[in-house]
Design an enzyme around this catalytic site. Sequence first.
Site, PDB file in Angstrom:
ATOM      1  CE  LYS A 111     -12.637  -6.892   6.941  1.00 61.39           C
ATOM      2  NZ  LYS A 111     -11.596  -7.863   7.226  1.00 61.39           N
ATOM      3  NE  ARG A 166       1.600  -9.301   5.105  1.00 59.70           N
ATOM      4  CZ  ARG A 166       0.329  -9.317   4.699  1.00 59.70           C
ATOM      5  NH1 ARG A 166      -0.512 -10.201   5.230  1.00 59.70           N
ATOM      6  NH2 ARG A 166      -0.099  -8.478   3.785  1.00 59.70           N
ATOM      7  CG  HIS A 217      -3.212  -0.422  -3.337  1.00 59.68           C
ATOM      8  ND1 HIS A 217      -2.202  -1.335  -3.509  1.00 59.68           N
ATOM      9  CD2 HIS A 217      -3.591  -0.502  -2.041  1.00 59.68           C
ATOM     10  CE1 HIS A 217      -1.970  -1.933  -2.343  1.00 59.68           C
ATOM     11  NE2 HIS A 217      -2.795  -1.457  -1.444  1.00 59.68           N
ATOM     12  CD  GLN A 243      -1.573  -9.855  -0.450  1.00 55.13           C
ATOM     13  OE1 GLN A 243      -1.230  -8.678  -0.462  1.00 55.13           O
ATOM     14  NE2 GLN A 243      -2.484 -10.324   0.370  1.00 55.13           N
ATOM     15  CG  ASP A 271      -1.810  -5.872  -3.038  1.00 55.23           C
ATOM     16  OD1 ASP A 271      -3.003  -5.585  -2.840  1.00 55.23           O
ATOM     17  OD2 ASP A 271      -0.869  -5.429  -2.346  1.00 55.23           O
ATOM     18  CG  HIS A 325      -6.352  -1.464   0.586  1.00 56.88           C
ATOM     19  ND1 HIS A 325      -5.010  -1.328   0.828  1.00 56.88           N
ATOM     20  CD2 HIS A 325      -6.955  -0.445   1.234  1.00 56.88           C
ATOM     21  CE1 HIS A 325      -4.816  -0.269   1.600  1.00 56.88           C
ATOM     22  NE2 HIS A 325      -5.972   0.279   1.865  1.00 56.88           N
ATOM     23  CB  CYS A 346      -0.984   0.030   1.157  1.00 64.96           C
ATOM     24  SG  CYS A 346      -1.496  -1.575   1.752  1.00 64.96           S
TER      25      CYS A 346
END
Lengths: 583, 583
Positions: free
Chosen positions: B412, B310, B332, B328, B330, B458, B281
């Site tokens: 979400k 992580r 945005h 991911q 992923d 996200h 992000c």
Amino acid sequence: MSAQQSSADASSDLSDLRYRMRHSAAHVMAEAVMKLFPEAQIAIGPPTDDGFYYDFEVSRPFTPEDLEKIEALMRKTVKADTPFSGVTLSREAALDRFKDQKFKIELITDLPEDEEITVWSHESWEDLCAGRHAESTGKIGAFKLLSVAGAYWRGDENREMLQRIYGTAWETGEALEAYLDRIEEAERRDHRRLGRELGLFFFDPIAPASPFFLPKGTIVLNELIDFVKELYVKYGYQEVMTPQIFNTDLWKQSGHYDNYLDNMYMINVDEREFGVKPMNCPAAAMLYAANTHSYRELPIRYADFGRLHRYERSGVTHGLMRVRTFVQDDAHIFATLDQIAQEVNSFIAMLDEAYTILGFGEFRMALSLRPDKRVGTDEMWDRAEAGLTEVLDASGRKYDLEEGEGAFYGPKIDFFVPDALGREWQLGTVQLDFSLPERFNLQYAAEDGSLQPPVVIHRAMLGSLERFLGVLIEHTAGALPLWLSPVQATLIPIADRHIPFGQEVVEKLRAVGVRAEVNDGNDRMGAKIRAAQGQKIPYMLVVGDREQEANKVAVRERSGGELGAVDVDDFVARVVEEIATRA
Amino acid sequence: MSAQQSSADASSDLSDLRYRMRHSAAHVMAEAVMKLFPEAQIAIGPPTDDGFYYDFEVSRPFTPEDLEKIEALMRKTVKADTPFSGVTLSREAALDRFKDQKFKIELITDLPEDEEITVWSHESWEDLCAGRHAESTGKIGAFKLLSVAGAYWRGDENREMLQRIYGTAWETGEALEAYLDRIEEAERRDHRRLGRELGLFFFDPIAPASPFFLPKGTIVLNELIDFVKELYVKYGYQEVMTPQIFNTDLWKQSGHYDNYLDNMYMINVDEREFGVKPMNCPAAAMLYAANTHSYRELPIRYADFGRLHRYERSGVTHGLMRVRTFVQDDAHIFATLDQIAQEVNSFIAMLDEAYTILGFGEFRMALSLRPDKRVGTDEMWDRAEAGLTEVLDASGRKYDLEEGEGAFYGPKIDFFVPDALGREWQLGTVQLDFSLPERFNLQYAAEDGSLQPPVVIHRAMLGSLERFLGVLIEHTAGALPLWLSPVQATLIPIADRHIPFGQEVVEKLRAVGVRAEVNDGNDRMGAKIRAAQGQKIPYMLVVGDREQEANKVAVRERSGGELGAVDVDDFVARVVEEIATRA
């Protein structure tokens, strides 16, 4: 990772002449600075590949006006044509002679006991210096001061920040002009500026020397990776993915802990020490070792686009050319000794194919042979060197021989390409490694049933993809080949009423994978064409009433060429073909 | 990252019944252990979603024979059908009652001053326990002890390593049998075992919880990424690439330093603190902020396949399901408030398309609304929640409403799929974020010329690709869809004389991108077919004299189906079509 710039010198005589001129110019420049700034502390001032510099500590930053004054004083000294001469001094005499110059005192103090200390002078000015000057100041040739930049004393970030004045000197006025043209052209092609202007990437101090790739830059990198992957399928490579963070036990086993720790990022996890990978080799060895292997399976070629991190001091990082994080078109081949020749041969063929398509039609090869300090038996080296020599001889290409320059673990061939400015870049490498198999106890079952170590061949064609992109941008001045261009065609409607037809054309192009867009902004046609040329978009498709009625587009190339009105379907077919063949 | 397993319970009554049975079984098991091991220190023993466990400290490891004895003693106690009853004790009395049990003493000591201390007993055995038991030991139902595993006291690696006995209990013998079948099936499908057997990936302690992907596993991951990229082109996303290591100033600005530091890998570089990114992000925000934006450009959709790290405690990592490094799908999205509905709608459509193709035909959605602790104005939340609700209502799909469960930065929607074993996995998520734009001062020029913050969305469809691969392997028992299979067809020659024709067929397949190979080993045909079935290869092409003469292949499917002799070109066309459509 480091750029290797070949000397443009035609002979070693010319090279020596330039060395002497530039070294002398540095002295004359320092003399002029001390006339203008008597309190200046002078550091060092060597000749370089294309000029000279000198580092100074003065009370205020040099201004452009200062440079003009310094240059004017230098011209006077050159006109005076005073000879250069050197004398040898005792350490005590030298320390006394430079007692007001703290950097010189430090240099003298650090000299080995038995080192001869010489001082070279012209007019009444003298410098601590090992010599190799022009006969006299009149022989300095055509020179020019160029710029000022900050530089740490002895390159150490914890020491004094000095001011470095750069200049250049050449044997004739024409040679100087040609050089000034070259640096102007190099500035025009600077990949950092073009990267910003073309919306490819940027840097931010929050992640030093680590590029952020914008959508357009990401397209180019992905196209490069896809291109390499296609070659991998053709040449029998298998892609793998490996972790980035390993316990230091691995780095001890691989030898990186002893030899590369200063360039590694270290992390503590659960009170144990981990290192972020600077190279993929140990992970490749672990993949190989995860299963047993028979000679029938060899060669195994593992390609890994894993992201690497190498700490580089902030003073040496430079745009994409030298970064702290990058991805390589990296692969490791596990082979028998007998397979070395065929593997290297196949690699050179693949590299040749890649370079040709990427616009580097010719390359230079250098074979580096066994160094004094090495691992492996003489018989292994004989065989490996013979293998490489045989391949190079059979290739019919010229190559340079570098005795003693091989890696401690094996001989290697490096590949260099010249760019549009005549600079030479090392891109590819192929290296034989006898050490890694030993350190990781790699084996295969030979035909006779015995367990043998494979040889490991490290190889990359483009090297760091980030750096390759930097080289390619400077080589092409940002006008990337069609297949690599982030936007391949822009459609320019003459009036708003042509926008719907333009969108139809663009949809047709997109449907077959062409990266196309409509410029439906408010600018006039001329401005849109200039903008597209500035963005180095390969094709501009202008559409007005006539084109729309005839289902055509008026095609202009970024180079300025005009193909005239082309039937839409013909253009689509043409551009698809050009992209598919990477013409 | 965490797997969410739905309860298979039909009603909360049944759920309560099972809780009581299992909790009681745990007590009865601990009683039996203490009969056999009088010196045992007992820790805790709760019911779980599908059984119960109890942790013990004993002088030697439990053996399978111990489990049999324990189970036999438990059956006696069940048969005796003694009631469970509870009493309240003073702290002093409780400490005295458990004076020989160090873990119970620690638990009692750690209880808040005003907490009521209860002890529950059956027969003469008692345990520190808040209650909720079956009426009597006879009501425990059908039970079975399953396994023993190590477990740290209080999950703390620095405390005692205990032995945990797992058991299960169900209301009927049939329910127990069905459960035992399910766990047997789950073991058969365990992605860690299949990952090794199918040559997809492996783990090594040198890089804990960080998978090494072998060539076949890499093919699957790359196919997944390419699939997502195709959807990105269709749905208007732009891929970007961002650094992995950032100065902690960034993590302070993003809030990770305050909220996520324990899960981050930290590095010191040039005496400053850096963090390896656990999420993309902040980098996405920096990309957005690198240029000014007008409302005309929005929405901007940045997709980032950046590798994330992580830290997870070694006790909670599990195969690919919970790792320390992953990628991911992923992205945005930077949008205006008015664009939220359309963007979420479009995301759900894309996710639906992806899940259907990946073999997860149905999914459950849960909308999480504003929590008490939150950023942003009520008006913003009203608008955002209304936007999400509107989209969900318009979708015609059922969804669950979770009041107060939204992230502090916005509401979400989470997406859950059931796998072939009836387990439910959370894969996708779409989250509105009002905080990130504020923290990074993100803006766009609105139509009225004012500067406004965009909302950040996200979203991920598959989430961690590593984890998704784990789920997919268990869902399909390793029989991945054709387009994802590392080897799509294997050619089995009946005799050596059929090998050349087999190679021709394989070359034809490879020429059109099909991953095919000839099995020219020495095994007999039956063994080769079984090997191919074990490797879950979708198509086996058997070739003998008859096939070769007719230019055909005898096609067998891994499921056991036989398509008979098929013309080679017809088969090639068929398989290409199946792959292209991801049928």
